[in-house]
Design an enzyme around this catalytic site. Structure first.
Site, PDB file in Angstrom:
ATOM      1  N   HIS A   1      40.465  34.677  52.685  1.00 55.45           N
ATOM      2  CA  HIS A   1      38.901  34.139  52.304  1.00 55.45           C
ATOM      3  C   HIS A   1      39.202  32.951  51.182  1.00 55.45           C
ATOM      4  CE1 HIS A   1      36.286  36.649  54.667  1.00 55.45           C
ATOM      5  NE2 HIS A   1      37.279  38.043  54.154  1.00 55.45           N
TER       6      HIS A   1
ATOM      7  N   CYS B   1      37.952  34.976  58.208  1.00 54.15           N
ATOM      8  CA  CYS B   1      38.138  36.062  58.943  1.00 54.15           C
ATOM      9  C   CYS B   1      37.998  36.470  59.762  1.00 54.15           C
ATOM     10  CB  CYS B   1      38.170  36.795  57.719  1.00 54.15           C
ATOM     11  SG  CYS B   1      38.471  38.096  57.144  1.00 54.15           S
TER      12      CYS B   1
ATOM     13  N   GLU C   1      36.417  31.118  50.656  1.00 52.51           N
ATOM     14  CA  GLU C   1      35.611  30.765  49.895  1.00 52.51           C
ATOM     15  C   GLU C   1      35.829  32.023  48.619  1.00 52.51           C
ATOM     16  OE1 GLU C   1      36.183  32.540  52.331  1.00 52.51           O
ATOM     17  OE2 GLU C   1      35.009  34.006  52.879  1.00 52.51           O
TER      18      GLU C   1
END
Lengths: 83, 227
Positions: free
Chosen positions: B194, B86, B196
């Site tokens: 994302h 990002c 994560e």
């Protein structure tokens, strides 16, 4: 002291979603004559007098102020008026 | 394996990134403040999402000029892995570690939802645990994820298989549906979605875990095995 005015604009051919939205808003306000709107940036720099102001500002534009992948820049240098 | 999660003023996915590698993967990780950082002893660098410097000037542009990025360039030049997610991806673009630039999303909206992605290259050190063309689901959360580059760069990216993730239903207007690209050398990956935030079923998807597992697996194979 010099006043440097830097204009950053999106390169031709790069879509400008912000400009598109502004154009649509202008149309809805009755300004049908607006065929295109492009949004850019205006930056003022006050810099010490030196011989190579122009080259230094060009380097600033290339290294930080503009992103050469999507943006063009131009600048004007004038005497700063002290207030 | 030791990860550095770089924290800039305005980073906000740093804890998620840390949680993914430290708690879920069980690897060593530190949150590293960008100033006066020493990255010499880390095996991999993670640039998290957020709004470094409030997205002033252009997303990622201010962070890209920091001393920390000079160190990251040196780290990358040694072939060590760097992952930017990002805002981390935006920083890598602004720093010139990856080609191209980001524009506002086509619909001008900040979008935050799950997206289906295709693993377009499963042979990188970040994606080797995935199957070829595997469809995965990661969240996106960005206002400027509309990837742009010129035609010549696209040709290069295609030719060198640098397009690693693509959107199945392009949400932001990205050129070629690009969600993530890797550098020519194959050790710097930038992606808008994302991984994560997709490491536990509780989060709605655990599909992102393989990104981190791939990094660890490849590091073990190339460094630990040879010692």
């Amino acid at each position: 002291m010099k006043k440097v005015i830097v204009f950053i604009t999106l390169k031709q051919g790069v879509l400008d979603p912000q400009g598109k939205a502004v154009q649509t808003s202008l149309h809805s306000l009755g300004f049908q004559e607006v065929e295109e709107a492009r949004i850019g940036k205006y930056i003022e720099l006050y810099v010490e007098d030196q011989e190579n102001v122009s080259e230094r500002v060009q380097a600033m534009c290339e290294q930080l102020l503009a992103n050469p992948v999507i943006e063009d820049y131009r600048f004007e240098i004038e005497e700063a008026v002290h207030s | 394996m030791k990860f550095a999660v770089i924290v800039f003023p305005g980073s906000n996915c740093d804890r998620d990134m840390y949680h993914a590698v430290k708690d879920i993967l069980g690897e060593e990780a530190d949150l590293v403040w960008y100033e006066n950082s020493n990255l010499a002893n880390y095996d991999a660098i993670l640039l998290p999402g957020g709004f470094s410097y409030g997205d002033y000037l252009r997303s990622g542009s201010i962070a890209a000029t920091s001393d920390c990025l000079k160190q990251i360039k040196a780290h990358a030049a040694k072939g060590k892995p760097v992952l930017g997610v990002c805002n981390g991806f935006q920083i890598l673009l602004e720093a010139g570690l990856l080609p191209g630039a980001m524009l506002c999303n086509k619909n001008l909206a900040f979008m935050c939802h799950q997206e289906k992605l295709r693993v377009a290259n499963h042979t990188t050190l970040f994606t080797s645990e995935y199957e070829e063309n595997e469809i995965v689901q990661f969240p996106i959360a960005h206002g400027e994820g509309n990837y742009f580059c010129d035609e010549a760069t696209i040709k290069e990216l295609r030719k060198n298989k640098q397009i690693v993730f693509t959107y199945e239903a392009n949400p932001n207007g990205s050129t070629e549906d690009i969600a993530g690209i890797i550098n020519r050398e194959g050790n710097v990956l930038g992606m808008m979605p994302h991984p994560e935030r997709a490491v536990e079923a509780l989060l709605g998807s655990a599909d992102g875990l393989k990104v981190f597992q791939s990094i660890v697996m490849n590091w073990r194979n190339s460094y630990v095995a040879s010692v």
